[in-house]
Enzyme design. Structure first.
Site, short mmCIF file in Angstrom:
data_model
loop_
_atom_site.label_atom_id
_atom_site.label_comp_id
_atom_site.label_asym_id
_atom_site.label_seq_id
_atom_site.Cartn_x
_atom_site.Cartn_y
_atom_site.Cartn_z
CG ASP A 1 40.75 -4.24 20.40
OD1 ASP A 1 39.80 -4.62 19.70
OD2 ASP A 1 41.50 -5.02 21.01
CG ASP B 1 35.27 -6.35 20.73
OD1 ASP B 1 36.05 -7.32 20.90
OD2 ASP B 1 34.26 -6.17 21.42
CD GLU C 1 36.33 -10.66 18.68
OE1 GLU C 1 36.69 -11.50 19.53
OE2 GLU C 1 35.67 -9.65 18.97
CG HIS D 1 42.03 -10.52 24.30
ND1 HIS D 1 42.08 -10.37 22.93
CD2 HIS D 1 40.82 -10.04 24.67
CE1 HIS D 1 40.97 -9.81 22.51
NE2 HIS D 1 40.18 -9.60 23.54
CG ASP D 2 38.37 -12.80 24.06
OD1 ASP D 2 38.43 -12.29 25.21
OD2 ASP D 2 37.94 -12.20 23.07
#
Length: 535
Positions: A102, A204, A267, A328-329
């Protein structure tokens, strides 16, 4: 169509996202770590995934669990040491696998040395590394922009008498990516990890990097409803997705291209037509702008089939597709659509054209775990308690075996483990041919050995209110027909004049496997089949 030798590892690979805090605790502190991941590599290799994506492991005050970074070129002691990271990278490569990190370029922690300098005085050399604005004439915030995590995106700094901008927590000030010094510094961060040998980055909130220079108010969202996050009250027209962001992405891509076979994932939560722009001119943007349609869309056959067709049609020449079921969100797929449809979702993910991403634990059928309010850790949940927006339920520890805490840790974990872990864990499901894990393993094995499922064309066949049907075909190889029932009711596929015949290779219901398909195909609710077509 490319020939097989022209495909790179991210065209043919399967990405597996690990949330390090929740994967495996090796030192009995209740938090997963790098050595824990090393201990579980045998499992990942057995499963058949070959690309591991790690959520952040950098030093951080953990206001947002690692997405508030205070040192971009270190490892947080919670997760281990740089020596542990180097060992993880080495053993992953020795197994013929890849590791992507990430990369969080939009914002730092407010404890990062850059921001400490920036807020120290208005004339500090790093003042313009972040976004500072004077208050309005009445002392109010510079504009109406909102934080994703609730409230205004502007935080008052009493010492220097200005506001700074934070698109997320106030502890996560946004960098000013219009400053060339910021660009150079962040590219050096990427270079640091590339020199170590990491195989790429998932970047991200890539579409947040550049803001409109005039900082006008964002317009109201006419479709806002009370249950939605407060951020959705406005349309982020001026605070995200600015044209200049593509120049930044191009610089990142040029750096990656100076190394061999490195990957950039973006993302990006945007409509498809805007998402396509992130592939860049002549495909010199992100290799894989993440495609979140299977997360965002209602689980309705016609809507999903239409989205697949539109996505395939929108791809630029040479652009490679990708699909994501969970992260994860967002709530887990088994929670969103139910455990039976989660099996259908697995078949869909692993038979569509393009690179699939699996979120850890989805291969077990892990569900969101109810977290009592007093145990909530996620700032999004704490800042908007009335909205039920905590992301903790989708981040609970991996369920490995029947021992205490699911084999994740010998002590109480940072988040509670699902009460069903004794029935739903790797140890139990590996031995059960009909388990979710066994289905994932078989789907991955089939995909990895059949060229039509790796790189073959996607040919839509039919869609109705219940079912999706399509073919994956590569010249000179076995073709596969996929029929999925996305409803709870029985369905019939009329095979007359279609000449679809062959043997069922994999099915959600074992009694269907090995059956010859030629005439009408009847499926029960929540059933799906993959048919190897007769040649």
């Amino acid at each position: 169509m490319k020939n097989a030798s022209q495909y790179l590892w991210w065209h043919t690979g399967i990405i597996y996202q690990i949330y390090p805090r929740s994967y495996q605790d090796s030192n009995a502190d209740g938090i997963g770590d790098l050595r824990g991941i090393i201990e579980r590599l045998d499992y990942l290799q057995w499963l058949g995934v070959n690309v591991i994506w790690l959520s952040p492991v950098y030093p951080s005050p953990m206001a947002d669990f690692g997405y508030d970074i205070s040192d971009y070129t270190g490892i947080h002691p919670l997760f281990g040491t740089m020596a542990d990271f180097d060992e993880l990278l080495d053993v992953i490569h020795l197994r013929g696998m890849k590791l992507i990190l990430d990369f969080v370029p939009n914002h730092t922690s407010d404890k990062h040395p850059w921001f400490v300098e920036s807020r120290s005085s208005r004339d500090n050399l790093k003042r313009d590394w972040y976004i500072w604005k004077d208050p309005g004439d009445d002392g109010s915030v510079p504009n109406n922009w909102l934080s994703v995590f609730g409230g205004s995106a502007w935080e008052w700094d009493e010492q220097t008498r200005q506001y700074y901008y934070h698109g997320f927590l106030k502890e996560q000030p946004d960098l000013n990516w219009r400053n060339p010094e910021v660009q150079d510094a962040m590219l050096e961060v990427m270079r640091f990890w590339l020199e170590k040998g990491v195989d790429g980055f998932r970047v991200d909130v890539l579409w947040h990097l550049i803001k409109d220079q005039q900082y006008p108010d964002n317009p109201p969202n006419p479709d806002y409803q009370a249950h939605m996050p407060t951020y959705d009250q406005l349309l982020p027209v001026y605070s995200t997705d600015q044209p200049e962001v593509h120049d930044i992405i191009s610089r990142m891509r040029s750096l990656l291209d100076s190394y061999d076979d490195r990957l950039m994932i973006g993302e990006i939560y945007l409509p498809i037509q805007k998402l396509m722009l992130y592939y860049g001119v002549d495909n010199k943007g992100a290799h894989l702008p993440f495609n979140f349609q299977l997360i965002d869309l209602p689980w309705i056959a016609q809507k999903i089939a239409r989205a697949v067709d539109e996505y395939e049609a929108a791809l630029p020449p040479g652009g490679w597709p990708n699909w994501v079921l969970g992260n994860h969100d967002r709530p887990r797929i088994a929670t969103r659509v139910g455990i039976e449809q989660a099996r259908i979702a697995a078949m869909l993910l692993l038979t569509l054209r393009g690179t699939p991403t699996i979120y850890y634990g989805d291969e077990l059928g892990m569900r969101d775990v109810p977290i009592p309010f007093e145990e909530i850790q996620d700032p999004q949940g704490l800042n908007m308690p009335d909205k039920n927006l905590s992301r903790d339920p989708a981040r609970t520890p991996m369920q490995w075996d029947c021992s205490a805490n699911g084999g994740f840790s010998s002590v109480r974990p940072w988040l509670r483990v699902d009460e069903a872990f004794e029935r739903e864990n790797v140890q139990v499901e590996r031995e059960d041919r009909h388990s979710m894990l066994s289905l994932y393993k078989r789907l991955i094995e089939l995909r990895q050995k059949e060229q039509s499922l790796i790189t073959g064309a996607y040919e839509p066949v039919e869609c109705n209110e219940q079912t999706i049907a399509y073919i994956r075909r590569e010249s000179g190889h076995s073709a596969f027909f996929v029929l999925l029932n996305l409803s709870n009711g029985s369905a019939c596929f009329n095979n007359e004049n279609r000449r679809i015949n062959g043997f069922v290779n994999i099915a959600t219901s074992p009694h269907l496997e090995g059956r010859m398909i030629s005439g009408k195909i009847n499926l029960n609710g929540n059933e799906g089949i993959i048919v190897r077509l007769a040649q």
